[in-house]
Design a protein around this motif. Structure first.
Motif, PDB file in Angstrom:
ATOM      1  N   VAL A  89      21.611   7.417  -8.719  1.00  0.00           N
ATOM      2  CA  VAL A  89      20.313   7.967  -8.320  1.00  0.00           C
ATOM      3  C   VAL A  89      19.192   7.403  -9.201  1.00  0.00           C
ATOM      4  CG1 VAL A  89      18.937  10.078  -8.169  1.00  0.00           C
ATOM      5  CG2 VAL A  89      21.315  10.075  -7.401  1.00  0.00           C
ATOM      6  N   LEU A  90      19.497   7.187 -10.490  1.00  0.00           N
ATOM      7  CA  LEU A  90      18.490   6.650 -11.403  1.00  0.00           C
ATOM      8  C   LEU A  90      18.073   5.245 -10.985  1.00  0.00           C
ATOM      9  CD1 LEU A  90      19.927   7.840 -14.837  1.00  0.00           C
ATOM     10  CD2 LEU A  90      18.174   8.921 -13.428  1.00  0.00           C
ATOM     11  N   VAL A  91      19.053   4.404 -10.652  1.00  0.00           N
ATOM     12  CA  VAL A  91      18.751   3.052 -10.196  1.00  0.00           C
ATOM     13  C   VAL A  91      17.948   3.104  -8.896  1.00  0.00           C
ATOM     14  CG1 VAL A  91      19.737   0.899  -9.337  1.00  0.00           C
ATOM     15  CG2 VAL A  91      20.744   2.018 -11.328  1.00  0.00           C
ATOM     16  N   GLN A  92      18.344   3.987  -7.996  1.00  0.00           N
ATOM     17  CA  GLN A  92      17.658   4.105  -6.712  1.00  0.00           C
ATOM     18  C   GLN A  92      16.192   4.488  -6.902  1.00  0.00           C
ATOM     19  OE1 GLN A  92      19.459   6.881  -4.018  1.00  0.00           O
ATOM     20  NE2 GLN A  92      17.792   6.785  -2.550  1.00  0.00           N
ATOM     21  N   TYR A  93      15.932   5.496  -7.711  1.00  0.00           N
ATOM     22  CA  TYR A  93      14.558   5.952  -7.877  1.00  0.00           C
ATOM     23  C   TYR A  93      13.714   4.999  -8.711  1.00  0.00           C
ATOM     24  CZ  TYR A  93      15.209  10.370  -5.483  1.00  0.00           C
ATOM     25  OH  TYR A  93      15.424  11.318  -4.514  1.00  0.00           O
ATOM     26  N   VAL A  94      14.344   4.286  -9.637  1.00  0.00           N
ATOM     27  CA  VAL A  94      13.596   3.278 -10.396  1.00  0.00           C
ATOM     28  C   VAL A  94      13.107   2.181  -9.459  1.00  0.00           C
ATOM     29  CG1 VAL A  94      13.828   1.406 -12.065  1.00  0.00           C
ATOM     30  CG2 VAL A  94      14.621   3.693 -12.651  1.00  0.00           C
ATOM     31  N   LEU A  95      13.963   1.757  -8.521  1.00  0.00           N
ATOM     32  CA  LEU A  95      13.569   0.715  -7.576  1.00  0.00           C
ATOM     33  C   LEU A  95      12.599   1.255  -6.523  1.00  0.00           C
ATOM     34  CD1 LEU A  95      16.937  -1.201  -7.018  1.00  0.00           C
ATOM     35  CD2 LEU A  95      14.892  -2.047  -8.149  1.00  0.00           C
ATOM     36  N   VAL A  96      12.841   2.480  -6.053  1.00  0.00           N
ATOM     37  CA  VAL A  96      11.994   3.029  -4.994  1.00  0.00           C
ATOM     38  C   VAL A  96      10.628   3.450  -5.537  1.00  0.00           C
ATOM     39  CG1 VAL A  96      11.739   4.913  -3.331  1.00  0.00           C
ATOM     40  CG2 VAL A  96      13.952   3.764  -3.590  1.00  0.00           C
ATOM     41  N   LEU A  97      10.620   4.227  -6.620  1.00  0.00           N
ATOM     42  CA  LEU A  97       9.363   4.740  -7.155  1.00  0.00           C
ATOM     43  C   LEU A  97       8.816   3.925  -8.319  1.00  0.00           C
ATOM     44  CD1 LEU A  97      10.066   8.579  -7.057  1.00  0.00           C
ATOM     45  CD2 LEU A  97       8.750   7.216  -5.443  1.00  0.00           C
ATOM     46  N   GLY A  98       9.715   3.384  -9.141  1.00  0.00           N
ATOM     47  CA  GLY A  98       9.271   2.619 -10.298  1.00  0.00           C
ATOM     48  C   GLY A  98       8.444   1.419  -9.905  1.00  0.00           C
ATOM     49  N   ILE A  99       8.908   0.692  -8.908  1.00  0.00           N
ATOM     50  CA  ILE A  99       8.164  -0.466  -8.424  1.00  0.00           C
ATOM     51  C   ILE A  99       6.816  -0.041  -7.843  1.00  0.00           C
ATOM     52  CG2 ILE A  99       8.146  -2.271  -6.645  1.00  0.00           C
ATOM     53  CD1 ILE A  99      11.137  -2.566  -7.052  1.00  0.00           C
ATOM     54  N   ALA A 100       6.808   1.099  -7.145  1.00  0.00           N
ATOM     55  CA  ALA A 100       5.573   1.565  -6.519  1.00  0.00           C
ATOM     56  C   ALA A 100       4.518   1.964  -7.543  1.00  0.00           C
ATOM     57  CB  ALA A 100       5.883   2.749  -5.603  1.00  0.00           C
ATOM     58  N   HIS A 101       4.946   2.406  -8.727  1.00  0.00           N
ATOM     59  CA  HIS A 101       3.988   2.834  -9.743  1.00  0.00           C
ATOM     60  C   HIS A 101       3.181   1.658 -10.311  1.00  0.00           C
ATOM     61  CE1 HIS A 101       5.878   6.765  -9.691  1.00  0.00           C
ATOM     62  NE2 HIS A 101       4.966   7.193 -10.538  1.00  0.00           N
ATOM     63  N   ILE A 102       3.769   0.483 -10.327  1.00  0.00           N
ATOM     64  CA  ILE A 102       3.100  -0.667 -10.947  1.00  0.00           C
ATOM     65  C   ILE A 102       1.765  -0.998 -10.277  1.00  0.00           C
ATOM     66  CG2 ILE A 102       3.292  -3.123 -11.485  1.00  0.00           C
ATOM     67  CD1 ILE A 102       6.314  -2.679 -11.831  1.00  0.00           C
ATOM     68  N   PRO A 103       1.733  -1.249  -8.950  1.00  0.00           N
ATOM     69  CA  PRO A 103       0.427  -1.546  -8.331  1.00  0.00           C
ATOM     70  C   PRO A 103      -0.517  -0.353  -8.361  1.00  0.00           C
ATOM     71  CG  PRO A 103       2.138  -1.297  -6.651  1.00  0.00           C
ATOM     72  CD  PRO A 103       2.839  -1.349  -7.961  1.00  0.00           C
ATOM     73  N   ALA A 104       0.039   0.873  -8.320  1.00  0.00           N
ATOM     74  CA  ALA A 104      -0.815   2.059  -8.377  1.00  0.00           C
ATOM     75  C   ALA A 104      -1.517   2.136  -9.724  1.00  0.00           C
ATOM     76  CB  ALA A 104       0.020   3.318  -8.142  1.00  0.00           C
ATOM     77  N   TYR A 105      -0.798   1.863 -10.805  1.00  0.00           N
ATOM     78  CA  TYR A 105      -1.400   1.883 -12.129  1.00  0.00           C
ATOM     79  C   TYR A 105      -2.428   0.768 -12.291  1.00  0.00           C
ATOM     80  CZ  TYR A 105       2.320   5.098 -13.582  1.00  0.00           C
ATOM     81  OH  TYR A 105       3.159   6.172 -13.697  1.00  0.00           O
TER      82      TYR A 105
END
Length: 321
Positions: A62-78
Motif C-alpha cells: 500500500v505504501l508503494v501504491q500511494y507513493v506512486l499515486v499521490l506522491g507523484i501528484a504532490h510534486i507539480p502541485a507544490y
C-alpha cells in the motif's frame, strides 16, 4: 494587507489549480502504478524480484501504491504553489490541555457528521439502489489491517495531507485573513475526499486543524492531531475485528455497545467544548481576518476553485451511482 479583486482571484485560482492538479495527477499516478506493477511482477531477474516483493508484501504494497499515486501528484502541485508568497510567522506552542481539547473536538464532530453522512447515503441509496456501504471507501480501508495500510492510514497519509492543506495551501491563503484561510482549506480538504460521508466530517475536522495551524503558526500539532484521530478510528475498527475473532458474536456485540457509549460520550464532550470555546475560537480568527471586503467572495468565485469543484463532483457521483 489591502485586498484587490485581481489579487484575490489570481491567488485563489492558483491555489485551486494546485489542488486540481493534485486530484488530476493522482489518477495519472494510478495509471503509472498499474503499468509499473505489471512490468515489475512480470520480470524474473534478481533485482526485479526484490522490487516485486515491495509491490506485493503486506508491509510495503500500500505504501508503494500511494507513493506512486499521490506522491507523484504532490510534486507539480507544490511547484505551482511556489509561485505564491506565504505567511511566515514565529512558532507558538500548544499546551497539552489544548491539544487534548482539540482531539476530543475533532473526534466528536467527526463522528457526529459521519453519522449524518451515513444517513444521507442511506437516503440516496433508496433511489439509486446502490449499497450504502460501498459509498464510503473508509469502510473497505477499515477492514484492511495489513501493516502497510496501518502505516499509511495512521502516519504517512496524515503527514502528506497536513503538509498540503495546512502547510502549503493555508500559509498562502493566510495573507487574506486567518478565518478566510481556515474555512477555505477546510472546504478544500473536505471536497478532496470525494464522497459525502468523508466530506462532511473532514470539513469539520479541517476547521479544528486549521484553527490550531494559525494559533501555533505550525503544522507539527496538526500532524499529531491528524495522526491521533486516524489512529483512534483505526484502533476502533481493529478492536471490533479482534473482539469478533476472540469471542465471536457475543463479545463483538458487547464491544460495539461499549464503543457506542464511548462515542456518545465523546460527541457530548465535543459539543460542550464547542459551546464553551467555539465563539472564542471564531472571534480569534475574525480578529486576524482583516477588514470586511467585497472581494473575498472571489475566494470561491474563480476558475481554480471551479475546476477543483468539478473534479470533486465527478468523484462524488462515482460513489453515488
Amino acid at each position: 494587507m489591502e485586498l484587490s479583486r485581481r489579487k484575490v482571484i489570481i491567488t485563489f485560482t492558483i491555489l485551486g489549480l494546485s489542488a486540481s492538479i493534485l486530484m488530476g495527477f493522482s489518477h495519472l499516478g494510478g495509471t503509472i502504478y498499474e503499468s509499473v506493477y505489471k512490468f515489475i511482477t512480470s520480470q524474473e531477474a534478481g533485482g526485479y524480484r526484490w522490487l516485486s516483493w515491495l509491490f506485493q508484501s503486506p508491509w510495503t504494497d500500500v505504501l508503494v501504491q500511494y507513493v506512486l499515486v499521490l506522491g507523484i501528484a504532490h510534486i507539480p502541485a507544490y511547484l505551482i504553489l511556489c509561485l505564491l508568497p506565504k505567511e511566515s510567522l514565529p512558532l507558538r506552542k500548544l499546551s497539552a490541555e489544548d491539544f487534548m481539547i482539540c482531539i476530543v473536538a475533532s473526534l466528536g464532530v467527526g463522528y457526529l457528521l459521519n453519522f449524518a453522512g451515513i444517513f444521507i447515503n442511506g437516503y440516496i441509496a433508496r433511489f439509486t439502489g446502490k449499497d450504502p456501504m460501498t459509498m464510503n471507501p473508509v469502510v473497505e480501508m477499515a477492514m484492511d489491517f495489513t501493516p502497510a495500510m496501518l502505516i499509511y492510514a495512521c502516519i504517512l497519509g496524515p503527514i502528506m495531507e497536513e503538509v498540503m492543506f495546512r502547510g502549503f495551501l493555508l500559509k498562502r491563503a493566510r495573507l487574506f485573513g486567518d478565518r478566510t484561510a481556515v474555512i477555505y482549506t477546510a472546504v478544500m480538504f473536505g471536497l478532496m475526499h470525494g464522497n459525502i460521508s468523508q466530506c462532511l466530517y473532514a470539513t469539520a475536522i479541517g476547521l479544528v486543524f486549521g484553527y490550531v495551524a494559525v494559533k501555533t503558526n505550525s503544522i507539527r500539532y496538526t500532524i499529531l492531531l491528524h495522526i491521533s484521530v486516524n489512529s483512534f478510528s483505526t484502533l476502533v475498527a481493529l478492536g471490533e475485528s479482534i473482539a469478533y475473532g476472540v469471542g465471536g458474536e457475543i463479545l463483538s456485540m458487547l464491544y460495539l455497545i461499549g464503543l457506542l457509549l464511548t462515542i456518545v460520550f465523546i460527541v457530548v464532550c465535543a459539543l460542550v467544548i464547542l459551546i464553551r470555546y467555539g465563539k472564542y475560537w471564531y472571534l480569534q480568527l475574525t480578529y486576524h481576518n482583516g477588514p470586511p471586503s467585497e472581494h473575498k467572495i472571489f475566494v470561491y468565485l474563480n476558475p481554480g476553485f471551479a475546476i477543483y469543484a468539478v473534479i470533486c463532483a465527478i468523484e462524488f457521483l462515482s460513489y453515488i451511482f
